[in-house]
Design a protein around this motif. Structure first.
Motif, PDB file in Angstrom:
ATOM      1  N   LEU A 170     -68.108-100.022  -0.420  1.00 17.49           N
ATOM      2  CA  LEU A 170     -67.381-100.390  -1.027  1.00 17.49           C
ATOM      3  C   LEU A 170     -65.996-101.518  -1.142  1.00 17.49           C
ATOM      4  CD1 LEU A 170     -66.329 -97.756   2.174  1.00 17.49           C
ATOM      5  CD2 LEU A 170     -66.599 -96.793   0.042  1.00 17.49           C
ATOM      6  N   LYS A 171     -66.872-102.166  -1.444  1.00 19.60           N
ATOM      7  CA  LYS A 171     -65.991-103.639  -1.750  1.00 19.60           C
ATOM      8  C   LYS A 171     -66.396-103.665  -3.414  1.00 19.60           C
ATOM      9  CE  LYS A 171     -66.373-105.138   2.929  1.00 19.60           C
ATOM     10  NZ  LYS A 171     -67.014-106.573   3.823  1.00 19.60           N
TER      11      LYS A 171
ATOM     12  N   GLN B  96     -77.551 -95.304   3.952  1.00 14.59           N
ATOM     13  CA  GLN B  96     -76.605 -93.850   5.431  1.00 14.59           C
ATOM     14  C   GLN B  96     -75.203 -94.920   4.262  1.00 14.59           C
ATOM     15  OE1 GLN B  96     -76.983 -91.155   6.907  1.00 14.59           O
ATOM     16  NE2 GLN B  96     -79.004 -91.968   7.079  1.00 14.59           N
ATOM     17  N   GLN B  97     -75.372 -95.576   3.917  1.00 13.29           N
ATOM     18  CA  GLN B  97     -74.531 -96.611   2.582  1.00 13.29           C
ATOM     19  C   GLN B  97     -74.266 -96.047   1.506  1.00 13.29           C
ATOM     20  OE1 GLN B  97     -71.700 -98.755   4.229  1.00 13.29           O
ATOM     21  NE2 GLN B  97     -72.422 -97.796   6.323  1.00 13.29           N
ATOM     22  N   ALA B  98     -75.113 -95.579   0.977  1.00 10.28           N
ATOM     23  CA  ALA B  98     -76.021 -96.166  -0.104  1.00 10.28           C
ATOM     24  C   ALA B  98     -74.809 -94.486  -0.877  1.00 10.28           C
ATOM     25  CB  ALA B  98     -76.923 -95.029  -0.886  1.00 10.28           C
ATOM     26  N   HIS B  99     -74.531 -93.634  -0.226  1.00  7.65           N
ATOM     27  CA  HIS B  99     -73.632 -92.721  -1.046  1.00  7.65           C
ATOM     28  C   HIS B  99     -72.514 -92.544  -1.421  1.00  7.65           C
ATOM     29  CE1 HIS B  99     -74.462 -91.085   2.329  1.00  7.65           C
ATOM     30  NE2 HIS B  99     -73.280 -90.486   2.486  1.00  7.65           N
ATOM     31  N   LEU B 100     -71.316 -93.669  -0.494  1.00  8.86           N
ATOM     32  CA  LEU B 100     -70.080 -94.144  -0.017  1.00  8.86           C
ATOM     33  C   LEU B 100     -69.171 -94.122  -1.425  1.00  8.86           C
ATOM     34  CD1 LEU B 100     -70.810 -94.637   4.208  1.00  8.86           C
ATOM     35  CD2 LEU B 100     -70.635 -92.418   3.035  1.00  8.86           C
ATOM     36  N   THR B 101     -70.031 -94.757  -2.008  1.00  2.29           N
ATOM     37  CA  THR B 101     -68.998 -95.533  -2.677  1.00  2.29           C
ATOM     38  C   THR B 101     -68.568 -94.792  -3.686  1.00  2.29           C
ATOM     39  OG1 THR B 101     -70.352 -97.878  -1.851  1.00  2.29           O
ATOM     40  CG2 THR B 101     -68.814 -97.613  -4.142  1.00  2.29           C
ATOM     41  N   GLN B 102     -69.389 -93.777  -4.324  1.00  2.76           N
ATOM     42  CA  GLN B 102     -69.483 -93.777  -5.428  1.00  2.76           C
ATOM     43  C   GLN B 102     -68.851 -92.051  -5.417  1.00  2.76           C
ATOM     44  OE1 GLN B 102     -72.559 -94.469  -4.660  1.00  2.76           O
ATOM     45  NE2 GLN B 102     -73.863 -92.756  -5.240  1.00  2.76           N
ATOM     46  N   ALA B 103     -68.771 -91.091  -3.393  1.00  2.00           N
ATOM     47  CA  ALA B 103     -67.623 -90.067  -3.856  1.00  2.00           C
ATOM     48  C   ALA B 103     -66.247 -90.947  -3.412  1.00  2.00           C
ATOM     49  CB  ALA B 103     -68.304 -90.165  -2.162  1.00  2.00           C
ATOM     50  N   TRP B 104     -66.554 -92.273  -2.822  1.00  2.00           N
ATOM     51  CA  TRP B 104     -64.816 -92.298  -2.403  1.00  2.00           C
ATOM     52  C   TRP B 104     -64.068 -93.678  -3.865  1.00  2.00           C
ATOM     53  CZ3 TRP B 104     -63.933 -98.369  -2.782  1.00  2.00           C
ATOM     54  CH2 TRP B 104     -62.729 -98.499  -2.129  1.00  2.00           C
TER      55      TRP B 104
ATOM     56  N   PRO C  82     -75.296 -99.099  -5.496  1.00  2.00           N
ATOM     57  CA  PRO C  82     -75.374 -98.354  -4.359  1.00  2.00           C
ATOM     58  C   PRO C  82     -76.575 -99.253  -2.969  1.00  2.00           C
ATOM     59  CG  PRO C  82     -76.724 -97.443  -5.514  1.00  2.00           C
ATOM     60  CD  PRO C  82     -76.520 -97.973  -6.786  1.00  2.00           C
ATOM     61  N   GLY C  83     -76.855-100.592  -3.884  1.00  3.40           N
ATOM     62  CA  GLY C  83     -78.626-101.329  -3.010  1.00  3.40           C
ATOM     63  C   GLY C  83     -79.507-100.618  -2.968  1.00  3.40           C
ATOM     64  N   TRP C  84     -80.428-101.138  -2.636  1.00  2.00           N
ATOM     65  CA  TRP C  84     -82.110-101.213  -2.916  1.00  2.00           C
ATOM     66  C   TRP C  84     -82.403 -99.667  -1.792  1.00  2.00           C
ATOM     67  CZ3 TRP C  84     -86.825-105.062  -2.569  1.00  2.00           C
ATOM     68  CH2 TRP C  84     -87.561-104.534  -3.021  1.00  2.00           C
ATOM     69  N   VAL C  85     -81.955 -99.396  -2.028  1.00  4.17           N
ATOM     70  CA  VAL C  85     -82.231 -97.525  -0.593  1.00  4.17           C
ATOM     71  C   VAL C  85     -83.701 -97.778  -0.606  1.00  4.17           C
ATOM     72  CG1 VAL C  85     -80.349 -98.009  -0.195  1.00  4.17           C
ATOM     73  CG2 VAL C  85     -80.661 -96.265  -1.971  1.00  4.17           C
ATOM     74  N   PRO C  86     -84.591 -97.153   0.266  1.00  4.54           N
ATOM     75  CA  PRO C  86     -85.915 -95.832   0.528  1.00  4.54           C
ATOM     76  C   PRO C  86     -85.357 -94.344  -0.260  1.00  4.54           C
ATOM     77  CG  PRO C  86     -84.832 -96.208   2.326  1.00  4.54           C
ATOM     78  CD  PRO C  86     -84.048 -96.720   1.661  1.00  4.54           C
TER      79      PRO C  86
END
Length: 261
Positions: free
Chosen positions: A228-229, A201-209, A184-188
């Protein structure tokens, strides 16, 4: 629309993914460690189908969570996807669970294995890894840290390589299931810390996708993703010998076998 179970979803990225899925019209079952967290999770996402409760640090606790999820399967049918999100972070000190296992390993690696093995098989499985897995070694010969001096960051990185190994092993073992891993990236988040530089804002999108999308790019198996890639995973994650050894080790420690295809 899909039904999705997310482990470790009372806060953080798990809850963010749940809110995204619910906003998109999907049905979500949350998971919380205890009753207080379950109450908070239900308040944070009132539209959730349910919240199952159980502490994944013990083998019995992970079994109990799987049993509760399967009760929902028996009542309403199989889940379309399971997102294995539960984890503790790299600042984790060394401590043993009541099963005599390192706490970080028990939650990050073993509980994902147990839930995978015991929850009635969904159509899709999504495992959260980490960018830290890229430089890790699986160290399956000392997976319980009995021969090395504890290092939380190394243990965390190894556990996330284990999760990726598990995703790819299941992709081969269950060809009818789409099984993938992502970072998800190194997010705070609370785990990542306030100084983490990646995009929350990107960290949770790939798993849902990966759990729900009909996009052909998401309807794959045995792949690794970031935002997403597809991207390359640690080469060890593709090693069939390491995949088999991880499954055998987790089966021996937990007494739980992954069913065959």
């Amino acid at each position: 629309m899909s039904r999705v179970f997310i482990s470790g979803s009372s806060t953080g990225l798990g809850l963010m993914a749940a809110k995204k899925l619910a906003a998109d019209g999907h049905s979500v079952v949350l998971h919380a460690r205890d009753a207080a967290r379950a109450k908070d999770a239900a308040a944070a996402l009132p539209s959730a189908e349910a919240v199952v409760t159980g502490d994944l640090e013990t083998i019995a606790g992970a079994r109990h969570v799987a049993e509760q999820v399967n009760e929902h399967v028996n009542e309403r049918g199989a889940f379309d996807a399971v997102i294995h999100n539960a984890a503790v972070g790299y600042r984790e000190p060394y401590r043993k669970t009541s099963d005599g296992l390192p706490h970080l390993f028990a939650i990050n690696t073993l509980s994902a294995y147990i839930l995978t093995a015991l929850i009635h098989r969904p159509s899709r499985l999504v495992y959260l890894s980490s960018g830290m897995h890229h430089d890790a070694d699986a160290n399956l010969g000392d997976i319980l840290w009995q021969q090395r001096r504890w290092n939380g960051a190394t243990a965390y990185a190894e556990s996330k390589l284990h999760d990726t190994l598990l995703a790819f092993a299941i992709a081969k073992r269950w060809p009818d299931v789409l099984s993938n891993a992502l970072e998800p990236g190194w997010v705070p988040t609370r785990m990542g810390g306030p100084g983490a530089p990646d995009d929350m804002q990107q960290a949770h999108l790939t798993q849902a996708w990966l759990a729900t999308s009909d996009d052909p790019r998401a309807r794959v198996s045995g792949e690794y993703f970031y935002h997403l890639k597809r991207m390359a995973a640690n080469p060890q994650a593709h090693d069939p010998v390491l995949q088999r050894r991880l499954l055998e080790t987790c089966a021996e420690l937990s007494g739980v076998e992954v069913p065959p295809a």
